[in-house]
Design a protein around this motif. Sequence first.
Motif, short mmCIF file in Angstrom:
data_model
loop_
_atom_site.label_atom_id
_atom_site.label_comp_id
_atom_site.label_asym_id
_atom_site.label_seq_id
_atom_site.Cartn_x
_atom_site.Cartn_y
_atom_site.Cartn_z
N VAL A 89 13.54 -34.51 3.65
CA VAL A 89 12.95 -35.39 2.63
C VAL A 89 13.79 -35.34 1.35
CG1 VAL A 89 10.91 -35.85 1.21
CG2 VAL A 89 10.65 -35.13 3.61
N GLY A 90 14.19 -34.13 0.96
CA GLY A 90 15.02 -33.94 -0.21
C GLY A 90 16.50 -34.07 0.10
N ASP A 91 17.32 -33.77 -0.90
CA ASP A 91 18.78 -33.83 -0.77
C ASP A 91 19.40 -32.45 -0.63
OD1 ASP A 91 19.15 -36.69 -1.07
OD2 ASP A 91 18.58 -36.45 -3.17
N ASP A 107 14.39 -36.93 -7.49
CA ASP A 107 13.17 -37.58 -7.02
C ASP A 107 12.81 -37.17 -5.59
OD1 ASP A 107 12.91 -38.85 -9.43
OD2 ASP A 107 13.73 -40.78 -8.76
N ARG A 108 13.84 -37.03 -4.74
CA ARG A 108 13.56 -36.65 -3.36
C ARG A 108 13.11 -35.19 -3.26
NH1 ARG A 108 18.17 -38.89 0.64
NH2 ARG A 108 16.74 -37.82 2.08
N LYS A 134 9.49 -35.09 -4.17
CA LYS A 134 8.68 -35.56 -3.06
C LYS A 134 8.53 -34.47 -2.00
CE LYS A 134 8.25 -39.27 0.38
NZ LYS A 134 8.87 -40.50 0.95
#
Length: 417
Positions: free
Chosen positions: A206-208, A222-223, A226
């Motif tokens: 979901v993230g980086d 933002d990721r 989340k």
Amino acid sequence: MPHAIGRRHLFATATMGLAAPAILRRANAADVPVQLISHRYPGLEYYADKLKSALPNVAVDTRLMQAPDAIQLQRLALSSGSNQLDILWANSITLASYAKSGWLEPLDDLWAKHKDEFNLGDYNQGSVAGCSYNGHIYGMPINTNTMLYAYRGDLYDEKGLQPAKTWDDYVANAKTLNAPPRRYGVTLALKSDMVNNELQSVMNTVGDGWFDKDWRPVFNDDRGVKAVEIIKHLSQYCVPGFTAVHNDEHSVNMSQDIAAQGQQWATRCATMDNPDKSRVVGKIKWTVMPQGGKQVMISDTYCISRYTVKDKDMLFRLLASALREENQRGAAALATPPRNAVLNDPALQAKYRWYPAVSQCLAVAQPLPALPEFSEASEIFNKRIVQAVVGQMETKAALDAAATEVQAMLKERGYYK
């Protein structure tokens, strides 16, 4: 069997020992047992026991405890140059930190000298890489560990559920299966270093991820926000007290029918089918975490302290003897064997029903960032992540604070020039 030691007694003993002059502490080093400080799980308990009989006339004193305590005690000894610690358990993260600090003995020459005697060429290269830093070998591989998506197959069948393909589905399954106080939908382990292990998959899918190529934090974009919000949402259906849950407590939650799903280390799978320790024998199934996995992979290893006054050739032979193929076959139910002859044995793959899932998970797993300061950085952002999950801080504010603190620490260490 190796003995576990209470935390208060352990640190009191260590502090007293470190305060004594080195010449008094180990004046008769040859007569003093080899000292090991190690994390504790069934596989490491097995190998700690094997160390005691690995070489004739070599006594070994093994002190096993949960990982955070072992790491803290190791750092106390190594940073002071104490010769009270001879061999130690490390993982691929702490090994990099210790090696960069000059606390570990490079093993390249000893590895080459004893390669044929102990068939060291049989170790798979991934495991050896996990025990190396800056092109040098610093450890003897014990286990290549990864986390699996563990779930109650019987409960999934009852509710008509399928293993989650997305994180939203994973949360939805936890919600459907949540029936407190009889049973909770999920178990989370958010104590100490387990925070980054638990979040590795969601942060990578979901993230980086945690950092960019220049080691600047990206977990607060933002990721990343989340990703943490998903764990916060998931915590609504979690066994209470998850901020105090580490590996042992997590295993209890799954094996004692307290939780219906959760991430689980490969080294803990055997406990689920042990009738002496489990109420759910044959009921747990395993697969890859949602959205492609990318869950944590970490190598466990035995290292030799740079400051030991024991003969280092003897210590290397001690480790190599304890980790010989015969013993790795005996530990196949407890740890993912780093020797190819054991890992690829069709009979063992058929015997242990979680092996196919372990192989699938290893194929998509990602190691934690190869940053020597990762342990210190993770102490910072793990604390902030927990604050976000339990609602003490807004998620974005917590992650921004962590990013600022981590970046300041790394800048002081010479990064970002």
